[in-house]
Design a protein around this motif. Structure first.
Motif, PDB file in Angstrom:
ATOM      1  N   SER A 197       0.811  -1.067  -0.151  1.00 29.81           N
ATOM      2  CA  SER A 197      -0.118  -0.091  -0.177  1.00 29.81           C
ATOM      3  C   SER A 197       0.749   1.207  -0.037  1.00 29.81           C
ATOM      4  O   SER A 197       1.976   1.261   0.494  1.00 29.81           O
ATOM      5  N   LEU A 198       0.364   2.161  -0.479  1.00 30.38           N
ATOM      6  CA  LEU A 198       1.073   3.449  -0.584  1.00 30.38           C
ATOM      7  C   LEU A 198      -0.029   4.658  -0.656  1.00 30.38           C
ATOM      8  O   LEU A 198      -1.133   4.502  -1.140  1.00 30.38           O
ATOM      9  N   THR A 199       0.296   5.798  -0.055  1.00 31.18           N
ATOM     10  CA  THR A 199      -0.771   7.006  -0.105  1.00 31.18           C
ATOM     11  C   THR A 199       0.081   8.197  -0.767  1.00 31.18           C
ATOM     12  O   THR A 199       0.943   8.555  -0.208  1.00 31.18           O
ATOM     13  N   VAL A 200      -0.533   8.594  -1.812  1.00 32.12           N
ATOM     14  CA  VAL A 200       0.078   9.967  -2.428  1.00 32.12           C
ATOM     15  C   VAL A 200      -0.821  11.156  -1.924  1.00 32.12           C
ATOM     16  O   VAL A 200      -2.027  10.945  -1.641  1.00 32.12           O
ATOM     17  N   SER A 201      -0.152  12.477  -1.872  1.00 29.36           N
ATOM     18  CA  SER A 201      -0.701  13.245  -1.590  1.00 29.36           C
ATOM     19  C   SER A 201      -0.841  14.512  -2.253  1.00 29.36           C
ATOM     20  O   SER A 201       0.333  14.529  -3.046  1.00 29.36           O
ATOM     21  N   CYS A 202      -1.640  15.447  -2.445  1.00 28.70           N
ATOM     22  CA  CYS A 202      -1.222  16.775  -3.473  1.00 28.70           C
ATOM     23  C   CYS A 202      -1.942  17.943  -2.427  1.00 28.70           C
ATOM     24  O   CYS A 202      -3.172  18.068  -2.079  1.00 28.70           O
ATOM     25  N   ALA A 203      -0.995  18.800  -2.272  1.00 26.46           N
ATOM     26  CA  ALA A 203      -1.206  20.026  -1.545  1.00 26.46           C
ATOM     27  C   ALA A 203      -1.211  21.172  -2.411  1.00 26.46           C
ATOM     28  O   ALA A 203      -0.569  21.282  -3.231  1.00 26.46           O
ATOM     29  N   ALA A 204      -2.412  21.748  -2.010  1.00 23.25           N
ATOM     30  CA  ALA A 204      -2.741  22.837  -3.153  1.00 23.25           C
ATOM     31  C   ALA A 204      -2.703  24.236  -2.451  1.00 23.25           C
ATOM     32  O   ALA A 204      -2.715  24.446  -1.263  1.00 23.25           O
ATOM     33  N   SER A 205      -2.129  25.144  -3.107  1.00 19.28           N
ATOM     34  CA  SER A 205      -1.990  26.684  -2.685  1.00 19.28           C
ATOM     35  C   SER A 205      -3.264  27.278  -2.730  1.00 19.28           C
ATOM     36  O   SER A 205      -4.210  26.884  -3.433  1.00 19.28           O
ATOM     37  N   GLY A 206      -3.510  28.383  -1.989  1.00 21.84           N
ATOM     38  CA  GLY A 206      -4.439  29.447  -2.321  1.00 21.84           C
ATOM     39  C   GLY A 206      -5.615  29.256  -1.395  1.00 21.84           C
ATOM     40  O   GLY A 206      -5.687  28.158  -0.502  1.00 21.84           O
ATOM     41  N   ARG A 207      -6.584  30.010  -1.234  1.00 23.42           N
ATOM     42  CA  ARG A 207      -7.705  30.130  -0.150  1.00 23.42           C
ATOM     43  C   ARG A 207      -9.045  29.444  -0.919  1.00 23.42           C
ATOM     44  O   ARG A 207      -9.989  29.306  -0.417  1.00 23.42           O
ATOM     45  N   THR A 208      -8.979  28.974  -2.203  1.00 25.64           N
ATOM     46  CA  THR A 208     -10.188  28.511  -2.808  1.00 25.64           C
ATOM     47  C   THR A 208      -9.808  26.927  -3.016  1.00 25.64           C
ATOM     48  O   THR A 208     -10.686  26.757  -3.789  1.00 25.64           O
ATOM     49  N   PHE A 209      -9.191  26.314  -2.346  1.00 21.70           N
ATOM     50  CA  PHE A 209      -9.175  24.994  -2.685  1.00 21.70           C
ATOM     51  C   PHE A 209     -10.637  24.144  -2.681  1.00 21.70           C
ATOM     52  O   PHE A 209     -10.856  23.270  -3.454  1.00 21.70           O
ATOM     53  N   SER A 210     -11.265  24.633  -2.007  1.00 26.12           N
ATOM     54  CA  SER A 210     -12.744  23.812  -1.774  1.00 26.12           C
ATOM     55  C   SER A 210     -13.532  24.106  -2.859  1.00 26.12           C
ATOM     56  O   SER A 210     -14.645  23.343  -2.889  1.00 26.12           O
ATOM     57  N   THR A 211     -13.188  25.011  -3.815  1.00 26.44           N
ATOM     58  CA  THR A 211     -14.373  25.210  -4.813  1.00 26.44           C
ATOM     59  C   THR A 211     -13.726  24.382  -6.122  1.00 26.44           C
ATOM     60  O   THR A 211     -14.333  24.489  -7.159  1.00 26.44           O
ATOM     61  N   TYR A 212     -12.683  23.584  -5.960  1.00 26.98           N
ATOM     62  CA  TYR A 212     -11.970  22.811  -7.119  1.00 26.98           C
ATOM     63  C   TYR A 212     -12.590  21.343  -7.084  1.00 26.98           C
ATOM     64  O   TYR A 212     -12.173  20.828  -6.007  1.00 26.98           O
ATOM     65  N   VAL A 213     -12.781  20.957  -7.977  1.00 26.56           N
ATOM     66  CA  VAL A 213     -12.774  19.487  -8.288  1.00 26.56           C
ATOM     67  C   VAL A 213     -11.381  18.973  -8.387  1.00 26.56           C
ATOM     68  O   VAL A 213     -10.740  19.622  -9.225  1.00 26.56           O
ATOM     69  N   MET A 214     -11.199  17.768  -7.726  1.00 29.97           N
ATOM     70  CA  MET A 214      -9.709  17.364  -7.960  1.00 29.97           C
ATOM     71  C   MET A 214      -9.611  15.801  -8.452  1.00 29.97           C
ATOM     72  O   MET A 214     -10.693  15.110  -8.406  1.00 29.97           O
ATOM     73  N   GLY A 215      -8.608  15.707  -9.304  1.00 29.47           N
ATOM     74  CA  GLY A 215      -8.553  14.321  -9.774  1.00 29.47           C
ATOM     75  C   GLY A 215      -7.095  13.897  -9.761  1.00 29.47           C
ATOM     76  O   GLY A 215      -6.148  14.659  -9.591  1.00 29.47           O
ATOM     77  N   TRP A 216      -6.861  12.725  -9.937  1.00 35.03           N
ATOM     78  CA  TRP A 216      -5.783  11.920 -10.197  1.00 35.03           C
ATOM     79  C   TRP A 216      -5.594  11.152 -11.488  1.00 35.03           C
ATOM     80  O   TRP A 216      -6.403  10.312 -11.815  1.00 35.03           O
TER      81      TRP A 216
END
Length: 123
Positions: free
Chosen positions: A17-36
């Motif tokens: 198992s492995l978990t990858v993370s993605c850190a986002a800048s800015g204050r509007t992260f919650s308004t973005y759909v995210m994809g891998w």
């Protein structure tokens, strides 16, 4: 605009198992759909998973369904991809991406991309 930085890739044995993370800048992260997405040399970038702005809607590629779990923490501006029962075929560079509006499996619909993190699964 949002800047994305992936982390957590590495070498893991098949079945691990492995978990990858993605850190986002800015204050509007919650308004973005995210994809891998993931990509191996010589092949097109492949959809892996996507998550809606509040985490209530998720979608997975058939090849990872039941093994991978996408999640997000809007308070930490971070999206995660937990990968279990890894196979050598999961070896790729994993990218996170962001878009506004609805979830999508199409890479061309994502406006922002990280630089990727390498995941290698050995036999």
């Amino acid at each position: 605009q949002v800047t994305l930085v992936e982390s957590g890739g590495g070498l893991v044995q098949a079945g691990g198992s492995l978990t990858v993370s993605c850190a986002a800048s800015g204050r509007t992260f919650s308004t973005y759909v995210m994809g891998w997405f993931r990509q191996v040399p010589g092949k097109e970038r492949e959809f892996v998973s996507t998550i809606s702005t509040n985490g209530g809607i998720t979608n997975y590629a058939d090849s990872v369904k039941g093994r991978f779990t996408i999640s997000r923490d809007n308070a930490k501006n971070t999206v995660y991809l937990q990968m279990n029962s890894l196979k050598p075929g999961d070896t790729a560079v994993y990218y996170c991406a962001a878009r506004q509006m609805a979830t999508s499996r199409r890479s061309v619909e994502y406006a922002y991309w990280g630089r990727g993190t390498q995941v290698t699964v050995s036999n």
